[in-house]
Design an enzyme around this catalytic site. Sequence first.
Site, PDB file in Angstrom:
ATOM      1  N   ASP A   1      25.969  -8.304  50.360  1.00  0.00           N
ATOM      2  CA  ASP A   1      26.428  -8.388  51.739  1.00  0.00           C
ATOM      3  C   ASP A   1      27.702  -9.259  51.697  1.00  0.00           C
ATOM      4  O   ASP A   1      27.945  -9.954  50.704  1.00  0.00           O
ATOM      5  CB  ASP A   1      25.326  -9.049  52.584  1.00  0.00           C
ATOM      6  CG  ASP A   1      25.798  -9.377  53.977  1.00  0.00           C
ATOM      7  OD1 ASP A   1      26.254  -8.453  54.667  1.00  0.00           O
ATOM      8  OD2 ASP A   1      25.746 -10.566  54.373  1.00  0.00           O
TER       9      ASP A   1
ATOM     10  N   ASP B   1      29.515 -11.137  54.888  1.00  0.00           N
ATOM     11  CA  ASP B   1      29.550 -12.311  55.764  1.00  0.00           C
ATOM     12  C   ASP B   1      28.356 -13.230  55.497  1.00  0.00           C
ATOM     13  O   ASP B   1      27.209 -12.820  55.663  1.00  0.00           O
ATOM     14  CB  ASP B   1      29.502 -11.869  57.250  1.00  0.00           C
ATOM     15  CG  ASP B   1      30.695 -11.007  57.630  1.00  0.00           C
ATOM     16  OD1 ASP B   1      31.820 -11.337  57.225  1.00  0.00           O
ATOM     17  OD2 ASP B   1      30.500 -10.002  58.347  1.00  0.00           O
TER      18      ASP B   1
HETATM   19  C1  BG6 Z   1      27.979  -8.316  59.828  1.00  0.00           C
HETATM   20  C2  BG6 Z   1      27.777  -9.625  60.533  1.00  0.00           C
HETATM   21  O1  BG6 Z   1      28.353  -8.541  58.507  1.00  0.00           O
HETATM   22  O2  BG6 Z   1      28.997  -7.547  60.479  1.00  0.00           O
HETATM   23  C3  BG6 Z   1      27.444  -9.393  61.991  1.00  0.00           C
HETATM   24  O3  BG6 Z   1      26.718 -10.346  59.902  1.00  0.00           O
HETATM   25  C4  BG6 Z   1      28.540  -8.551  62.643  1.00  0.00           C
HETATM   26  O4  BG6 Z   1      27.289 -10.618  62.651  1.00  0.00           O
HETATM   27  C5  BG6 Z   1      28.723  -7.249  61.854  1.00  0.00           C
HETATM   28  O5  BG6 Z   1      28.220  -8.265  63.991  1.00  0.00           O
HETATM   29  C6  BG6 Z   1      29.847  -6.381  62.397  1.00  0.00           C
HETATM   30  O6  BG6 Z   1      31.083  -6.998  62.136  1.00  0.00           O
HETATM   31  P1  BG6 Z   1      32.483  -6.513  62.723  1.00  0.00           P
HETATM   32  O7  BG6 Z   1      33.490  -7.336  61.946  1.00  0.00           O
HETATM   33  O8  BG6 Z   1      32.630  -5.047  62.427  1.00  0.00           O
HETATM   34  O9  BG6 Z   1      32.489  -6.799  64.179  1.00  0.00           O
HETATM   35 MG    MG Z   2      25.610 -11.482  56.157  1.00  0.00          MG
END
Ligand code: BG6
Ligand code: MG
Length: 223
Positions: free
Chosen positions: A8, A10
């Site tokens: 993963d 984030d």
């Molecule tokens: C995930 C995060 O990696 O990505 C979530 O943990 C987030 O919190 C999701 O909502 C979507 O991210 P983005 O950047 O497309 O808005």
């Molecule tokens: Mg994550």
Amino acid sequence: MIEAVIFDLDGVLTRSDRYHTAAWRKTCAQWGIPFGDGTGDLVRGVSRLESARIVAAQGGVELTADQLAAFAEEKNRNYVSLLTGMTREDVIPGVVELLAWLRTQNIPAAVASSSKNAPLILEKTGLKGYFTVIVDGSQITRSKPDPQVFQKAADALGVGYANCVVVEDAVSGVQAALALGCQVAAVGRAAQSEGVTYPLKKPDDLIRQLSVPVSPDQERKLH
Ligand code: BG6
Ligand code: MG
């Protein structure tokens, strides 16, 4: 046997989980929606729009579909403005060591993220070159806890699901990886989740756990 490690992004590779939370906090302040301390954890791994729904509901606010889309868009604007300042310093300590070790073992690494901003983050932090496969939020139709993002990554790598280790910081991500039959390593609160084979204090703990034949039970006792 381990054929690949699927990460993963984030909160596992980079500190961008903190920026997600900061952006939600700011957007909620702009919209007059309460944002509690636990809400950031609830939306780990969850798609942008679904996160907007959860954040609004946690704040006790019901939004129409149009309002939800605008709320999610505004959060993304706030989020992307935080990402512009990202550098190598935002890479979580131990990540580069783990990625470099996987290379020495000829174990391919992939990214499987729900985020549509994943390519930008991988570029800005200089991590992109470590990955054989990158699947991001723009390539999936179902968000974690659905296993689609991990399935796509494993299929692109051409490896068996049971021989993949997925590294996660989100309960939704742990559930997704388990649903696909992968082995799961987890950091942070998710490390306590049921079904996690490799609980990690920091990402490079996985080097020891994959190198030394210690049973998961023994490993839990070490922590
Ligand atoms: C995930 C995060 O990696 O990505 C979530 O943990 C987030 O919190 C999701 O909502 C979507 O991210 P983005 O950047 O497309 O808005
Ligand atoms: Mg994550």
